[in-house]
Every structure is written in C-alpha cells, then in structure tokens.
Design a protein around this motif. Structure first.
Motif, PDB file in Angstrom:
ATOM      1  N   ALA A  19       0.841  -1.200   0.000  1.00  0.00           N
ATOM      2  CA  ALA A  19       0.000   0.000   0.000  1.00  0.00           C
ATOM      3  C   ALA A  19       0.879   1.255   0.000  1.00  0.00           C
ATOM      4  O   ALA A  19       0.678   2.173  -0.799  1.00  0.00           O
ATOM      5  CB  ALA A  19      -0.937  -0.009   1.211  1.00  0.00           C
ATOM      6  N   ALA A  20       1.864   1.269   0.875  1.00  0.00           N
ATOM      7  CA  ALA A  20       2.763   2.424   0.950  1.00  0.00           C
ATOM      8  C   ALA A  20       3.603   2.541  -0.316  1.00  0.00           C
ATOM      9  O   ALA A  20       3.803   3.641  -0.856  1.00  0.00           O
ATOM     10  CB  ALA A  20       3.660   2.309   2.183  1.00  0.00           C
TER      11      ALA A  20
ATOM     12  N   GLU B 241       6.996  15.965  -2.070  1.00  0.00           N
ATOM     13  CA  GLU B 241       5.672  15.536  -2.516  1.00  0.00           C
ATOM     14  C   GLU B 241       5.094  14.435  -1.635  1.00  0.00           C
ATOM     15  O   GLU B 241       3.886  14.371  -1.416  1.00  0.00           O
ATOM     16  CB  GLU B 241       5.758  15.062  -3.966  1.00  0.00           C
ATOM     17  CG  GLU B 241       4.416  14.961  -4.639  1.00  0.00           C
ATOM     18  CD  GLU B 241       4.533  14.740  -6.138  1.00  0.00           C
ATOM     19  OE1 GLU B 241       3.599  14.122  -6.677  1.00  0.00           O
ATOM     20  OE2 GLU B 241       5.525  15.159  -6.759  1.00  0.00           O
ATOM     21  N   THR B 242       5.949  13.566  -1.132  1.00  0.00           N
ATOM     22  CA  THR B 242       5.450  12.461  -0.305  1.00  0.00           C
ATOM     23  C   THR B 242       5.310  12.832   1.168  1.00  0.00           C
ATOM     24  O   THR B 242       4.585  12.146   1.896  1.00  0.00           O
ATOM     25  CB  THR B 242       6.350  11.211  -0.443  1.00  0.00           C
ATOM     26  OG1 THR B 242       7.679  11.547  -0.076  1.00  0.00           O
ATOM     27  CG2 THR B 242       6.294  10.643  -1.846  1.00  0.00           C
ATOM     28  N   ALA B 243       5.964  13.893   1.613  1.00  0.00           N
ATOM     29  CA  ALA B 243       5.925  14.258   3.048  1.00  0.00           C
ATOM     30  C   ALA B 243       4.506  14.450   3.581  1.00  0.00           C
ATOM     31  O   ALA B 243       4.177  13.893   4.646  1.00  0.00           O
ATOM     32  CB  ALA B 243       6.783  15.497   3.301  1.00  0.00           C
ATOM     33  N   PRO B 244       3.637  15.193   2.908  1.00  0.00           N
ATOM     34  CA  PRO B 244       2.292  15.338   3.472  1.00  0.00           C
ATOM     35  C   PRO B 244       1.492  14.033   3.460  1.00  0.00           C
ATOM     36  O   PRO B 244       0.677  13.795   4.357  1.00  0.00           O
ATOM     37  CB  PRO B 244       1.630  16.406   2.600  1.00  0.00           C
ATOM     38  CG  PRO B 244       2.494  16.604   1.411  1.00  0.00           C
ATOM     39  CD  PRO B 244       3.839  16.033   1.737  1.00  0.00           C
TER      40      PRO B 244
ATOM     41  N   VAL C 209      -0.579   9.325   6.619  1.00  0.00           N
ATOM     42  CA  VAL C 209      -0.567   7.883   6.856  1.00  0.00           C
ATOM     43  C   VAL C 209      -0.134   7.565   8.288  1.00  0.00           C
ATOM     44  O   VAL C 209      -0.754   6.748   8.968  1.00  0.00           O
ATOM     45  CB  VAL C 209       0.340   7.167   5.826  1.00  0.00           C
ATOM     46  CG1 VAL C 209       0.591   5.718   6.216  1.00  0.00           C
ATOM     47  CG2 VAL C 209      -0.265   7.256   4.428  1.00  0.00           C
ATOM     48  N   TRP C 210       0.933   8.211   8.755  1.00  0.00           N
ATOM     49  CA  TRP C 210       1.503   7.900  10.057  1.00  0.00           C
ATOM     50  C   TRP C 210       0.937   8.758  11.191  1.00  0.00           C
ATOM     51  O   TRP C 210       1.078   8.394  12.360  1.00  0.00           O
ATOM     52  CB  TRP C 210       3.024   8.048  10.017  1.00  0.00           C
ATOM     53  CG  TRP C 210       3.674   6.986   9.194  1.00  0.00           C
ATOM     54  CD1 TRP C 210       3.947   7.028   7.858  1.00  0.00           C
ATOM     55  CD2 TRP C 210       4.104   5.710   9.643  1.00  0.00           C
ATOM     56  NE1 TRP C 210       4.527   5.853   7.451  1.00  0.00           N
ATOM     57  CE2 TRP C 210       4.647   5.030   8.527  1.00  0.00           C
ATOM     58  CE3 TRP C 210       4.099   5.069  10.886  1.00  0.00           C
ATOM     59  CZ2 TRP C 210       5.160   3.743   8.620  1.00  0.00           C
ATOM     60  CZ3 TRP C 210       4.623   3.786  10.978  1.00  0.00           C
ATOM     61  CH2 TRP C 210       5.144   3.145   9.854  1.00  0.00           C
ATOM     62  N   GLY C 211       0.297   9.861  10.849  1.00  0.00           N
ATOM     63  CA  GLY C 211      -0.199  10.785  11.862  1.00  0.00           C
ATOM     64  C   GLY C 211      -1.232  10.156  12.781  1.00  0.00           C
ATOM     65  O   GLY C 211      -2.057   9.345  12.367  1.00  0.00           O
ATOM     66  N   GLY C 212      -1.160  10.526  14.033  1.00  0.00           N
ATOM     67  CA  GLY C 212      -2.141  10.066  15.007  1.00  0.00           C
ATOM     68  C   GLY C 212      -1.886   8.683  15.573  1.00  0.00           C
ATOM     69  O   GLY C 212      -2.635   8.223  16.433  1.00  0.00           O
ATOM     70  N   ILE C 213      -0.862   8.017  15.122  1.00  0.00           N
ATOM     71  CA  ILE C 213      -0.530   6.709  15.704  1.00  0.00           C
ATOM     72  C   ILE C 213       0.259   6.974  16.976  1.00  0.00           C
ATOM     73  O   ILE C 213       1.268   7.680  16.955  1.00  0.00           O
ATOM     74  CB  ILE C 213       0.287   5.842  14.720  1.00  0.00           C
ATOM     75  CG1 ILE C 213      -0.510   5.588  13.431  1.00  0.00           C
ATOM     76  CG2 ILE C 213       0.691   4.516  15.390  1.00  0.00           C
ATOM     77  CD1 ILE C 213       0.269   4.870  12.341  1.00  0.00           C
TER      78      ILE C 213
END
Length: 147
Positions: A19-20, A107-110, A115-119
């Motif tokens: 997926a990533a 481009e991939t940073a946001p 994807v990783w935010g809030g974990i």
C-alpha cells in the motif's frame, strides 16, 4: 461488540508495504523514475561521499534483496538520465538527481504525515521493535538459504 485487533503477520506486513509502495510509485511515475532507481539514487544522495558502483550495488541489494545485475542496470539507467555522474571510480548524484530526490520527498511528506499521523508513539515503538526483529530474522533465513 468488541473488536479484536489484527495480529501482525507476514500478510499484514506485505499489505502495508505494498500500500505504501503503491503511493510512492504513483509519485515516482510522475517524476519518470522507478522504485529501484529511487532507492539507488537515494543511496547515492544520502552517502557522505561519492560511492563506487559496487558500494551502491551492495546498499541497494541489502535493501531490496534483488539481483546485482539488475541493480547495475539501474545504475546505468540513472547515468543515462544524468541523475548520477561518474567521478573517477565513483558515482555521485548530479544536481538534477539531488533535486529529484528532494522533490519526491517534498511531494510524499504530506502523504506520509497523513498515513503515520495520530498513531500513538508507544504503538510506533512497539511496531518498530517487531519490524526490526522480523527483518533480522528474515535476513538470517535468507543468508542461510543462499549460503
């Protein structure tokens, strides 16, 4: 009703990886490079000094577990695209190569943040420990199979 958390296993790891990687490959396609080219170019860009082709092949092979001949072909492609340049017996990234890696990162940073935010940090730490152990064990199994 209680929900059981999914168990980490090879399938779950593979699904997360693909997926990533699918997201990254979508971005890379817009920039005209492949996943393997990006891995090799990133290795050259992040190195402290220009690397020999053998050094880059070893780094990429350690990451991707792919045929060294394919990696050498990838280095040739990067040279042809003028993203790498020959510096004596070493390869160094060109300005265009550095700019490309920076553009892909920007481009991939946001996307990565979403994807990783809030974990929770403790979940990330536990996952990191498990993934490091799985990587170590799988590398040992591969070494035994190819010895």
């Amino acid at each position: 009703m209680t929900t059981t958390a999914p168990v980490a296993n090879a399938r779950a790891l593979g699904l997360a990886h693909y997926a990533a990687r699918g997201v990254l490959e979508h971005v890379l396609t817009r920039h005209g490079i492949t996943f393997q080219q990006q891995i090799a170019l990133r290795a050259a860009v992040t190195a402290d000094a220009p690397q020999t082709p053998d050094d880059l092949v070893t780094q990429v092979q350690d990451s991707l577990k792919t045929d060294p001949a394919d990696i050498r072909a990838t280095l040739d492609e990067l040279l042809a695209k003028q993203l790498l340049d020959v510096d004596g017996a070493r390869l160094r990234p060109t300005k265009a190569g550095r700019e490309l890696i920076a553009a892909v990162g920007a481009e991939t940073a946001p996307i990565t943040a979403r994807v990783w935010g809030g974990i929770p940090a403790e979940d990330l730490a536990a996952a990191g420990r498990v993934l490091a152990l799985v990587t170590e064990r799988a590398n040992a199994e591969l070494a035994a199979l190819t010895a």
